[in-house]
Design an enzyme around this catalytic site. Structure first.
Site, mmCIF file in Angstrom:
data_model
loop_
_atom_site.group_PDB
_atom_site.id
_atom_site.type_symbol
_atom_site.label_atom_id
_atom_site.label_comp_id
_atom_site.label_asym_id
_atom_site.label_seq_id
_atom_site.Cartn_x
_atom_site.Cartn_y
_atom_site.Cartn_z
ATOM 1 N N MET A 1 0.793 -1.211 0.000
ATOM 2 C CA MET A 1 0.000 0.000 0.000
ATOM 3 C C MET A 1 0.836 1.278 0.000
ATOM 4 O O MET A 1 0.359 2.313 -0.435
ATOM 5 C CB MET A 1 -0.926 0.015 1.226
ATOM 6 C CG MET A 1 -2.019 -1.037 1.190
ATOM 7 S SD MET A 1 -3.204 -0.853 2.537
ATOM 8 C CE MET A 1 -2.181 -1.246 3.949
ATOM 9 N N ASP B 1 -5.264 -5.377 10.091
ATOM 10 C CA ASP B 1 -4.147 -5.938 9.315
ATOM 11 C C ASP B 1 -3.006 -6.300 10.261
ATOM 12 O O ASP B 1 -1.857 -5.905 10.054
ATOM 13 C CB ASP B 1 -3.686 -4.948 8.246
ATOM 14 C CG ASP B 1 -2.865 -5.626 7.150
ATOM 15 O OD1 ASP B 1 -2.197 -4.903 6.400
ATOM 16 O OD2 ASP B 1 -2.892 -6.866 7.047
#
Length: 653
Positions: free
Chosen positions: A25, A137
């Site tokens: 990301m 996460d």
């Protein structure tokens, strides 16, 4: 290629120094906050994650929420903004490694280390859950570990959790409503996030349980070729107890992992704080099983208890009821109070100096002590040392032999690549030649690793883009150039057929590797086979990879079986597998001259004469009598008319 962001000034404040890591990301850099003169971590989101116009607002809201989360085990967020249209976060810079790096280096941790790391991770997650945040996460890549100065154990390491809210911001901006279901890494994703797409604190508890499983066993519970298959195994299967893969684990640890990773969220601990209590209880049980407590035999009627208690770090909270321990019972009977130490020493001193013999003994004792002190001091400072031999520029075997002769041991330090020094030659030593080393001590050797070379990876069959990516990674950093493309029947056009140097050959870092791309299958030039016998023509065309189709023809002037026409004509081009049509003469009135080269002259002449042809044999008498045909006229395949003369040249030997 060099990162263009390195050296730039972000938002007029943060000078980018270097790149730390690149993830799915975002990319993380180290930067200097020139306003406050401190080193920070700068995380810049990838362009692919900025999927719509609302992403920046959602990212900003999440950043504000996380910035209010203050905890010693949470990576602090200092600032946020945009640079060249890409959102960024300014965070606390933690000098250490990720838990993923540590597991890659050590494979798995001891139970004490794993529980110590998990306590701090759960402490951070518990603070987030209390503030209404869900991480979503939790994985080793998002756990930063600052190891203790000794580096021997992770029990005293400082652990910090990063990336709170980042997964939620990216997930919330995804155009596909299903895309958010698998934002977490599939190896640690909770079943409800896969099946229903929702997450709450119990989802973080599940991921933390899987991470504890990996720290204890050195592997994740499930594996498959496709990520989606791994994700659905979390829905369909129970996480096994870690003792199945790591022997001798206490049952309490198995129970801890199984409880945290139950598929039903309602059967798990309600949040990270609840799991933290269970982890601390398991850690106390583990420490209690190793406590060194023993009861000594009584010298008098009193009983003495010797107990070793390990002081816990300040962040580790003991479970309820464990903090207060009963004090050990004092002596059963109070003995008679002894005199003070000063009084005892004074009485002994008076007895010694009260007579000559005592004074002489005291002087002798003091002299002996002084001698021992001098000899001991000399030994500690000088006597136990010797000069280190010079082992530099020797081979490893020769250096070990010389050190062994001197009664010393050898330890290998981290080697260095050297272009001008062969492998396993000693570059340096600690202590240096002539330096002080304890007798029977150890000398550390720094060896040459030789020229730094890396084998060319196998990129045959890959596209130029993928091959360039494989060849440009650290530490190889090969420079990729293109050679002249070639035709290839095996490789599709645009894929790599070879490299220069070849696959497996060594190239120094930054060296040039040339890739040869395929132009696809090569076109074939069709030969002319008109006038040849059909068998010969067919063999020639099929040898080129072409298909042959024959049709009947009729020409009274040509021998039977001769190719009258072909389509496509000779000189044209075709690809392998294309078809060539041959028109073959079927008229049997004209025979074709066969090839008789190498056959017995008399035998061949008899056959032709029997068929009605005239035969003339040329050559010396011996060759004509017993020799073989060396030449013939007409040539093979030419038409023969009735009664035509055939000339055979004979030769013997």
């Amino acid at each position: 290629m060099a990162d263009p962001l390195i050296g730039s000034l972000v938002d007029g404040r943060y000078r980018v120094r270097g790149r730390v890591a690149r993830g799915g990301m975002a990319t993380v850099y180290t930067a200097m906050d020139e306003r406050l003169e401190r080193t920070v971590a700068l995380k810049i989101i990838h362009p692919a994650q900025v999927s719509d116009g609302s992403f920046l607002d959602k990212f900003t809201d999440e950043a504000k929420t996380v910035a209010r989360l203050t905890h010693p085990n949470v990576v602090a967020v200092y600032d946020q903004g945009t640079h060249s249209g890409l959102p960024y976060l300014v965070m606390e810079y933690v000098r250490g490694r990720t838990l993923r790096d540590i597991l890659a280096d050590r494979r798995r941790l001891t139970p004490a280390e794993a529980l110590a790391v998990m306590e701090q991770v759960l402490s951070a997650l518990g603070a987030a859950h209390h503030a209404g945040l869900v991480h979503r996460d939790v994985k080793p890549e998002n756990v930063l570990v600052a190891e203790s100065p000794s580096g021997a154990s992770l029990v005293d390491a400082v652990v910090k959790v990063a990336d709170f809210g980042l997964a939620r911001a990216v997930e919330a901006s995804a155009e596909d409503p299903e895309a958010g279901q698998l934002m977490a890494t599939v190896a640690y994703v909770a079943p409800e996030l896969v099946a229903d797409g929702f997450a709450d604190p119990r989802s973080d508890v599940y991921s933390a349980g899987v991470m504890l499983f990996e720290m204890l066993t050195g592997r994740v519970p499930y594996d498959a070729e496709r990520p989606v298959d791994v994700a659905w195994q979390h829905v369909d299967r129970d996480v096994p107890p870690p003792s199945r893969y790591a022997a001798a684990l206490p049952p309490a640890i198995d129970e801890l992992v199984v409880s945290a990773t139950r598929r039903d969220p309602g059967s798990r601990p309600t949040d990270a704080g609840a799991l933290l209590n269970a982890v601390q209880a398991a850690r106390e049980g583990l420490a209690g099983g190793n406590a060194a407590t023993q009861r000594l035999r009584p010298i008098t009627q009193d009983t003495v208890i010797v107990s070793q208690v390990t002081e816990r770090p300040s962040w580790a909270r003991l479970p309820a009821g464990a903090a207060a321990r009963p004090r050990q019972q004092q002596r059963a009977r109070r003995p008679r109070r002894p005199r003070t130490l000063a009084g005892q020493l004074s009485a002994v001193h008076q007895r010694i100096i009260s007579n000559q013999r005592g004074r002489t003994a005291l002087a002798a004792a003091l002299a002996g002590i002084l001698v021992l002190l001098l000899v001991g001091g000399w030994w500690l400072a000088f006597g136990r040392f010797e000069a280190a031999p010079d082992l530099q520029k020797m081979t490893l075997a020769a250096a070990q032999a010389k050190a062994q002769e001197a009664g010393l041991k050898v330890e290998l330090g981290q080697g260095e690549f050297r272009e001008d020094v062969a492998k396993d030659i000693v570059l340096g030593q600690v202590p240096g030649p002539g330096g002080r080393v304890a007798k029977g001590g150890t000398i550390k050797l720094i060896l040459s690793l030789g020229a730094e070379r890396y084998p060319v990876p196998n990129v045959v069959g890959k596209t130029l883009e993928l091959a360039t990516a494989d060849l440009s990674v650290e530490p190889m950093k090969f420079q990729v150039t293109q050679g002249a493309p070639v035709f290839s029947d095996a490789a599709p056009a645009g894929t790599v057929v070879a490299t220069v140097p070849a696959v497996g050959e060594g190239v120094k870092p930054g060296g040039v590797v040339q890739v040869i791309l395929s132009k696809g299958r090569a076109p074939i030039t069709i030969p002319s086979v008109v006038g040849l016998q059909v068998n010969e023509a067919t063999s020639m065309l099929q040898g080129l990879g072409l298909k042959v189709l024959t049709v009947a023809g009729d020409d009274a002037t040509k021998p039977k079986g001769e190719v009258l026409e072909q389509n496509p004509p000779g000189g044209g081009s075709a690809e392998r597998g294309n078809e060539v049509t041959l028109k073959v003469n079927q008229n049997a009135s004209v025979a074709a001259m066969p090839s008789v080269i190498g056959q017995n002259c008399q035998g061949v002449a008899g056959q032709f004469r029997g068929a009605g042809y005239q035969v003339r044999l040329d050559g010396d008498p011996v060759s004509v009598a017993i020799g073989n045909v060396e030449k013939q006229n007409p040539q093979p395949g030419k038409p023969l008319t009735a009664g035509q003369e055939i000339v055979l040249t004979c030769k013997f030997g």
